[in-house]
Design a protein around this motif. Structure first.
Motif, short mmCIF file in Angstrom:
data_model
loop_
_atom_site.label_atom_id
_atom_site.label_comp_id
_atom_site.label_asym_id
_atom_site.label_seq_id
_atom_site.Cartn_x
_atom_site.Cartn_y
_atom_site.Cartn_z
N GLY A 28 2.79 -6.73 -5.33
CA GLY A 28 4.07 -6.44 -4.70
C GLY A 28 5.23 -6.68 -5.64
O GLY A 28 6.17 -5.87 -5.73
N THR A 29 5.19 -7.79 -6.37
CA THR A 29 6.24 -8.09 -7.34
C THR A 29 6.26 -7.06 -8.45
O THR A 29 7.32 -6.57 -8.88
N ALA A 30 5.04 -6.68 -8.90
CA ALA A 30 4.94 -5.71 -9.99
C ALA A 30 5.49 -4.35 -9.57
O ALA A 30 6.16 -3.66 -10.36
N LEU A 31 5.25 -3.94 -8.32
CA LEU A 31 5.76 -2.66 -7.85
C LEU A 31 7.29 -2.63 -7.89
O LEU A 31 7.91 -1.62 -8.29
N GLY A 32 7.88 -3.74 -7.48
CA GLY A 32 9.34 -3.83 -7.55
C GLY A 32 9.85 -3.72 -8.98
O GLY A 32 10.83 -3.02 -9.25
N ASN A 33 9.18 -4.41 -9.88
CA ASN A 33 9.59 -4.37 -11.29
C ASN A 33 9.43 -2.97 -11.87
O ASN A 33 10.28 -2.49 -12.62
N ILE A 34 8.32 -2.30 -11.53
CA ILE A 34 8.08 -0.96 -12.07
C ILE A 34 9.11 0.02 -11.52
O ILE A 34 9.65 0.88 -12.25
N GLY A 35 9.41 -0.08 -10.22
CA GLY A 35 10.42 0.80 -9.64
C GLY A 35 11.77 0.63 -10.29
O GLY A 35 12.46 1.60 -10.58
N ALA A 36 12.14 -0.64 -10.51
CA ALA A 36 13.42 -0.90 -11.17
C ALA A 36 13.44 -0.34 -12.58
O ALA A 36 14.43 0.23 -13.03
N LEU B 289 0.82 -1.20 0.00
CA LEU B 289 0.00 0.00 0.00
C LEU B 289 0.86 1.26 0.00
O LEU B 289 0.63 2.20 -0.77
N ASN B 290 1.86 1.28 0.89
CA ASN B 290 2.75 2.45 0.93
C ASN B 290 3.64 2.53 -0.31
O ASN B 290 3.96 3.61 -0.80
N GLY B 291 4.00 1.34 -0.80
CA GLY B 291 4.90 1.30 -1.96
C GLY B 291 4.28 1.92 -3.20
O GLY B 291 4.96 2.57 -4.00
N LEU B 292 2.97 1.72 -3.38
CA LEU B 292 2.32 2.30 -4.55
C LEU B 292 2.33 3.83 -4.48
O LEU B 292 2.58 4.51 -5.48
N ASN B 293 2.09 4.38 -3.29
CA ASN B 293 2.13 5.83 -3.15
C ASN B 293 3.54 6.37 -3.38
O ASN B 293 3.73 7.42 -4.01
N GLN B 294 4.54 5.66 -2.87
CA GLN B 294 5.93 6.09 -3.10
C GLN B 294 6.28 6.04 -4.58
O GLN B 294 6.96 6.92 -5.11
N LEU B 295 5.80 4.99 -5.25
CA LEU B 295 6.07 4.84 -6.68
C LEU B 295 5.39 5.96 -7.47
O LEU B 295 5.95 6.47 -8.45
N SER B 296 4.19 6.37 -7.02
CA SER B 296 3.50 7.46 -7.69
C SER B 296 4.30 8.75 -7.59
O SER B 296 4.42 9.52 -8.56
N GLU B 297 4.86 9.00 -6.40
CA GLU B 297 5.69 10.18 -6.23
C GLU B 297 6.94 10.11 -7.10
O GLU B 297 7.36 11.10 -7.71
N LEU B 298 7.54 8.91 -7.16
CA LEU B 298 8.75 8.72 -7.96
C LEU B 298 8.48 9.00 -9.43
O LEU B 298 9.34 9.54 -10.14
N SER B 299 7.26 8.64 -9.89
CA SER B 299 6.93 8.83 -11.30
C SER B 299 6.40 10.23 -11.59
O SER B 299 5.99 10.52 -12.72
N GLY B 300 6.36 11.07 -10.56
CA GLY B 300 5.81 12.40 -10.75
C GLY B 300 4.32 12.41 -11.00
O GLY B 300 3.80 13.34 -11.63
N PRO C 60 7.64 0.75 -17.72
CA PRO C 60 7.13 -0.47 -17.06
C PRO C 60 6.39 -1.35 -18.07
O PRO C 60 5.81 -0.86 -19.05
N SER C 61 6.38 -2.67 -17.82
CA SER C 61 5.68 -3.58 -18.71
C SER C 61 4.17 -3.45 -18.51
O SER C 61 3.70 -3.06 -17.43
N ALA C 62 3.45 -3.78 -19.54
CA ALA C 62 1.98 -3.74 -19.47
C ALA C 62 1.46 -4.71 -18.41
O ALA C 62 0.47 -4.43 -17.72
N ALA C 63 2.12 -5.86 -18.27
CA ALA C 63 1.67 -6.86 -17.28
C ALA C 63 1.82 -6.32 -15.87
O ALA C 63 0.95 -6.53 -15.01
N ASP C 64 2.97 -5.61 -15.58
CA ASP C 64 3.16 -5.07 -14.24
C ASP C 64 2.16 -3.95 -13.95
O ASP C 64 1.63 -3.83 -12.84
N LEU C 65 1.91 -3.12 -14.94
CA LEU C 65 0.92 -2.05 -14.75
C LEU C 65 -0.48 -2.63 -14.52
O LEU C 65 -1.26 -2.09 -13.72
N ALA C 66 -0.81 -3.72 -15.21
CA ALA C 66 -2.11 -4.36 -15.03
C ALA C 66 -2.23 -4.96 -13.64
O ALA C 66 -3.31 -4.99 -13.04
N ALA C 67 -1.10 -5.44 -13.08
CA ALA C 67 -1.13 -6.07 -11.76
C ALA C 67 -1.44 -5.07 -10.65
O ALA C 67 -2.04 -5.42 -9.64
N ILE C 68 -1.01 -3.81 -10.83
CA ILE C 68 -1.27 -2.81 -9.78
C ILE C 68 -2.53 -2.00 -10.06
O ILE C 68 -2.99 -1.24 -9.19
#
Length: 884
Positions: A538-546, A448-459, A554-562
Motif C-alpha cells: 500500500g505504501t509503495a503504491l502511493g509512492n509509485i503514483g506520486a 487491490l483496486n489501487g494496483l489496477n488503477q495505477l496500471s491504467e495510469l501508467s498505460g 518509481p524506485s526499485a524498492a517500491d516496484l519490488a514491494a508490489i
C-alpha cells in the motif's frame, strides 16, 4: 446446474422388506458368544442326535497380564474372543469387533489406511502422523506403532483380547486408555489346517487358508497362512460408475516356524506381509450449503453447481442413497510387513526368560479429491513411510504365593511423511467467484483496486493485479521423526492369604524424539511463491503514483514491494490454512521421562467370585502437529496467540472397582466394572475444515460402568448381554474448535467464542462432550441350538446392538449431532461332523440401518457444508470352512 435425479435418491432398498420380515420372524437379538467353542458340537449329545445343554460356563484364558490366566481371575476389565468365534461371526477386521466390545470405538475415515480407536471415551485419530495412539495395539506380543497397520483382515487368529483402562505398567506408553491384543495361531505338529471361502452380495469373495507342517517331530514345525479379499464398492459415483467406492481389495500372508529343541525352550519366528489397494473412502453430503446465509454470503454449492463449474449438487439424501460425484476416485494403498522372534526359556521351575524382538515397516499412500466434488479444484497426496524395531526382554517368576515380572523394553522408529496439496484447472475460477469478492469488500480493497488503477495510469507499463490463484500450484509439507524409547518395568502379584492378592507395578520410560516439519508453497514452475506484504505494498503504491504524477521513475524498492501482487498466486493465504504459508517447525529434541504404575487389591472368596479395586496410570508421547496450521503472519511465531505446533505428553489416572462372578447352579456369569479416569494434557485432534487443530486440550474426565453377562437359561439356549455407560467430557479446553456449519447457516455465534466482539477460530469447549463417543452402548445376543440330524450341529444366532446419540466431533456443533441407532446381525451355523466342515449363512445390518460411520467434517474451503463417511448397508453371504 447439474442435479442428481431424485429417482436415484428415493429408490427403496430391496433388502429392507426382507430384513424386516426376518426380524419379525426371529423376534430376538444377539451378540457373539464370548466363550463358546466354534466348529464343535456341545460336549454332550443325547440319543446321538439331540444337542444337550452346554456343559456349563466355559473357562476363558487370557494373557492380559503377560501370562496365561483364567479371565475370571484377572483384575482387569477384559473382553476376549477366540479366533473360531470371530470366524463364525464373520468378523472381517478389527472394526467389526466394535459391535461386540463395550466402550470400544473403532471406525475408518478418509482412507482405508486411516483409522481411529478409543476405549472408554479416550482415543486418537490416526490422521496426523505427529500423534501416537491412546489404545495400544499388539499382535503376537509386538507393538504396532501405526494404528492403521491392524485394519487388514483377521485370519487364522487364536484370540483377541480388549483390555479396558490404562495399561502403562506391562504394556508401556500409548496405552493411556487400554490395549488390543491379537494372537495368531501357532504352528503345531498335527499338520492341521483349513481352507475357507466366503461369497456375498456386492461381489464379495474371500479366500483364506492355513496349514501346519511338522518338519521334525516335536522339534520343528511350520505354519503358512494366506488370504485374499475382494468386494465391489458400496457407494456409486454418478459419472465414474456404480459400486466403485469403498471396495475391498486386500491380501496377506504369514509364515511361521516353531522350534522346540527341549521341553524348556521354544522359539517362534513369524514373518508377515499385508497389502491394501482400494478405492476408499467415500464422503457423502450430510448438509449442503446451497443457499445464501444470514450474512448474505452464497454457499459454495450454489457456485459450484452453476454454469462456471457444472458440478453435481447433492443434499442430505445422498448419504442414505450412498451416491456421490468426484473428479477423481480416492486411492488408498497400504503395505505392511514385519518379522518377529519370541524366545521362551524355562530356566527352572520358577523362572522363565522371555525375549520378543521385532522389525516392522508400514508404507501408505492416499490420494484424495479434497474438495469432495466433481469440480476440478484440488486434491491431496499423503505419502508416508514408517519403520520400527522393538526388543522386550523379561523374566517371569512363579511360586506358590507370588508371580512377578521384571523386564526391559527398547523401541525405535523413523517416520517420513510427504503431504502435498495440488490445485486443479478450476481453482482460479473458484478463487475469482468465491474469495475475491470478499477481499474487494475488505480493508484490502484499496491496495487491490489501487494496483489496477495505477496500471491504467501508467498505460500498462506497470502490470495490473494478477490472478489470485490458479491451477498447478503445490503446497507440500514434509514431516520427519526419529524416535527412541527405553523402559524398565516390573509387576508383582503377592498372595497375602488364600483369598487376598495385592498387585503392584511400576514402569519407567525415557524417550527422545527428533522432529522436523518443513512447508513449501510452490508455483507451477516449482518456485517458492513470494507473498506480498500488504502494508508495504500500500505504501509503495502511493509512492509509485506520486512518482508517476511528477514524471519520475518509481524506485526499485517500491516496484519490488508490489511485484508479488503482479504474479499469479498472491491470494492463496486468504483461502485458509490449507494453502497458507507458515514457518517450518524445527523444535529442539523432545526429551521426556515418565513413571507409570498400578496398584490392585483382589479378593477371591471362592473359585467362582472375584472382587477387585485398582489404580492405574498411563501416558502417551508428546510431539508436533504435522498438519498445516492456521498461522497469524502479523504475529511472531512464538507469540502465545499462535497455536503451538508442539504438544506435551498425555497422562491418564484411572480408578476401577470390579467384580467377576460365576453362579454355576444357574449357568450365569456376570462381569462388571465401575471406572473413573482423568486425562491431563489430553491431545485433542479436531478437523477445522482447513486442517487439524492438534493441541493439548487441558484435562478431560470419563466415568461409567460396564456389564457383561453370559447366561445358559435352558437346554440349547445361550444369551449374552453387554452394556456400557461412558460419560466423557472436557474438564477444561479453552482453545478448542468453534462451530462452523451451524454458525454459517444460522448466524448464531458459538457461545464458547474466545473473543465475541472480534471472533477468532477458537472457542472454550470446557464441559462439552468428547466427539464420536456415545454415552450408552448395549448389545444382546440370543443363540438357539437346532437339531438337523445325526452328526450335524447347528444353531441360529441373532445379534442386536444399540449405540446412543453422540456429537461427531469435539466442537459439539449442533449440526454434527447423530441420533442413536441400532444394528442387527443374523447367522445360521451348521457343522457337519463327518466332514469337519462348517457352513455359515449370515447377514449384517439386516435392518439396513443408515447412520454416519463415526465422524463428519467441515469441507475444506466450503464453509457451511458438512460431509460424512458412509456406513455399510445390508450385507449377506455364505461361508464354507473345511478343516483338515
Amino acid at each position: 446446474m447439474n442435479t442428481l435425479p431424485f429417482s436415484r435418491l428415493n429408490t427403496p432398498s430391496l433388502a429392507r422388506p426382507i430384513s424386516i420380515a426376518v426380524a419379525i420372524a426371529l423376534g430376538v437379538t444377539a451378540y457373539p458368544a464370548l466363550s463358546q467353542s466354534s466348529g464343535e458340537p456341545p460336549s454332550s449329545v443325547v440319543d446321538g442326535n439331540t444337542p444337550n445343554k452346554n456343559a456349563g460356563l466355559e473357562t476363558i484364558t487370557v494373557t492380559a497380564q503377560k501370562r496365561v490366566q483364567n479371565l475370571q481371575e484377572v483384575p482387569v476389565a477384559v473382553t476376549a474372543f477366540t479366533g473360531d468365534e470371530m470366524a463364525e461371526s464373520v468378523v472381517k477386521d478389527v472394526y467389526d469387533l466394535r459391535v461386540n466390545v463395550p466402550a470400544l470405538g473403532a471406525f475408518q475415515s478418509q482412507s482405508a489406511t486411516n483409522s481411529s480407536f478409543s476405549i472408554r471415551g479416550i482415543g486418537t485419530s490416526s490422521q496426523n502422523f505427529g500423534l501416537e495412539s491412546s489404545v495400544g495395539l499388539y499382535v503376537d506380543g509386538v507393538y504396532r506403532p501405526r494404528q492403521n497397520s491392524l485394519i487388514n483382515n483377521l485370519v487364522d487368529i487364536a484370540a483377541v483380547e480388549v483390555l479396558r483402562g490404562p495399561q502403562g505398567t506391562l504394556f508401556g506408553k500409548n496405552t493411556a486408555s487400554g490395549a488390543v491384543l491379537v494372537r495368531s495361531q501357532a504352528p503345531t505338529h498335527d499338520n492341521d489346517g483349513f481352507i475357507e471361502a466366503t461369497i456375498g452380495n456386492y461381489g464379495l469373495l474371500n479366500i483364506a487358508a492355513a496349514k501346519s507342517f511338522s518338519a521334525i517331530e516335536d522339534v520343528l514345525a511350520f505354519r503358512v497362512t494366506g488370504f485374499n479379499s475382494e468386494r465391489d464398492g458400496i457407494v456409486d459415483d454418478v459419472y465414474l460408475g456404480d459400486n466403485v467406492m469403498n471396495d475391498r481389495n486386500r491380501w496377506g500372508a504369514r509364515i511361521q516356524a516353531l522350534y522346540t529343541p527341549s521341553d524348556d525352550i521354544s522359539l517362534r519366528i513369524i514373518a508377515d506381509k499385508g497389502k491394501i489397494d482400494e478405492i476408499c473412502c467415500a464422503a457423502l453430503t450430510q448438509l449442503s450449503n446451497a443457499k445464501i446465509n444470514p450474512e448474505g454470503m452464497p454457499g459454495t454449492d450454489l457456485l459450484l453447481s452453476g454454469p462456471l463449474f457444472g458440478a453435481t449438487l447433492f443434499d442430505e439424501r445422498s448419504l442414505t442413497a450412498r451416491v456421490t460425484a468426484v473428479s477423481r476416485l480416492p486411492i488408498s494403498k497400504m503395505d505392511d510387513e514385519g518379522i518377529s522372534a519370541e524366545l521362551n526359556w524355562q530356566l527352572n521351575e520358577e523362572l522363565t526368560l522371555v525375549s520378543v524382538s521385532a522389525y516392522r515397516a508400514f508404507d501408505s499412500i492416499d490420494i484424495i479429491d479434497t474438495d469432495f466434488s466433481d469440480a476440478d479444484l484440488f486434491y491431496t497426496t499423503n505419502d508416508a513411510e514408517q519403520s520400527s524395531f522393538s526388543q522386550e526382554l523379561r523374566v517371569d517368576y512363579t511360586s506358590e504365593n507370588m508371580n512377578a515380572i521384571v523386564g526391559l523394553y527398547y523401541f525405535e522408529q523413523d517416520i517420513d511423511l510427504r503431504y502435498i496439496i495440488d490445485t486443479q484447472s478450476q481453482f482460479g475460477t473458484f478463487f475469482d467467484v468465491a474469495i475475491l469478492p470478499q477481499l474487494l469488500a475488505s480493508p484490502l480493497a484499496p491496495v487491490l483496486n489501487g494496483l489496477n488503477q495505477l496500471s491504467e495510469l501508467s498505460g500498462g507499463t506497470i502490470a495490473p493485479l494478477a490472478q489470485g490463484a490458479s491451477a498447478d500450484f503445490r503446497f507440500p509439507h514434509l514431516a520427519q521423526q526419529e524416535h527412541q524409547s527405553y523402559a524398565l518395568f516390573g509387576q508383582i502379584d503377592y498372595r497375602v492369604s488364600p483369598s487376598l492378592t495385592v498387585t503392584a507395578g511400576l514402569r519407567y520410560t525415557d524417550e527422545e524424539k527428533d522432529l522436523k516439519t518443513t512447508f513449501e508453497e510452490l508455483d507451477p514452475n516449482g518456485n517458492q511463491i513470494d507473498y506480498a506484504n500488504f502494508s508495504e505494498a500500500g505504501t509503495a503504491l502511493g509512492n509509485i503514483g506520486a512518482a508517476l504524477n511528477s514524471g519520475q521513475s518509481p524506485s526499485a524498492a517500491d516496484l519490488a514491494a508490489i511485484a508479488p501482487l503482479q504474479r499469479t498466486g498472491w491470494g492463496f493465504p486468504f483461502i485458509g490454512s490449507t494453502t497458507s504459508p507458515r514457518p517450518d517447525i524445527l523444535p529442539p529434541t523432545l526429551e521426556d521421562d515418565q513413571i507409570t504404575g498400578t496398584l490392585k487389591l483382589s479378593y477371591q472368596p471362592s473359585n467362582d467370585s472375584l472382587y477387585y479395586a485398582s489404580y492405574s496410570t498411563g501416558y502417551k508421547s508428546g510431539g508436533t502437529n504435522t498438519d498445516r496450521l492456521a498461522f497469524i503472519s502479523s504475529l511472531p511465531a512464538d507469540d502465545p496467540r499462535q497455536l503451538n505446533p508442539v504438544f506435551d505428553a498425555e497422562k491418564s489416572h484411572a480408578f476401577e472397582l470390579g467384580l467377576k462372578r460365576d453362579i454355576n447352579d444357574y449357568d450365569f456369569r456376570i462381569n462388571a466394572a465401575l471406572h473413573y479416569t482423568t486425562i491431563e494434557d489430553f491431545q485433542a485432534n479436531t478437523y477445522t475444515g482447513n486442517g487439524f487443530n492438534l493441541q493439548n486440550a487441558g484435562d478431560i474426565e470419563t466415568y461409567g460402568t460396564e456389564i457383561e453377562i453370559t447366561w445358559l437359561p435352558a437346554d440349547n439356549w445361550q444369551i449374552n448381554f453387554a452394556y456400557a455407560y461412558t460419560k466423557a467430557e472436557f474438564d477444561s479446553f479453552e482453545r478448542g474448535n468453534c462451530w462452523v456449519a451451524y454458525t454459517w447457516h444460522t448466524g448464531i455465534q458459538d457461545p464458547g467464542q474466545e473473543n465475541p466482539s472480534d471472533p477468532n477460530p477458537y472457542c472454550d469447549r470446557s464441559g462439552d462432550r468428547i466427539g464420536s463417543e456415545p454415552e450408552h452402548y448395549a448389545m444382546i445376543n440370543v443363540k438357539r441350538d437346532i437339531v438337523l440330524g445325526d452328526g450335524i450341529y447347528s444353531y441360529l444366532q441373532v445379534d442386536y446392538s444399540y449405540t446412543g446419540d453422540m456429537y461427531l466431533d469435539s466442537s459439539n456443533d449442533p449440526y454434527k449431532f447423530q441420533e442413536d441407532y441400532t444394528l442387527m446381525n443374523v447367522r445360521f451355523f451348521i457343522n457337519f461332523e463327518e466332514y469337519d466342515t462348517d457352513l455359515i449363512i449370515w447377514g449384517r445390518n439386516v435392518l439396513d440401518e443408515d447412520y454416519i460411520n463415526g465422524s463428519d467434517f467441515d469441507v475444506p474451503i466450503q464453509e457451511g457444508k458438512l460431509m460424512a463417511y458412509a456406513s455399510e448397508p445390508v450385507t449377506f453371504g455364505l461361508t464354507v470352512k473345511k478343516r483338515f
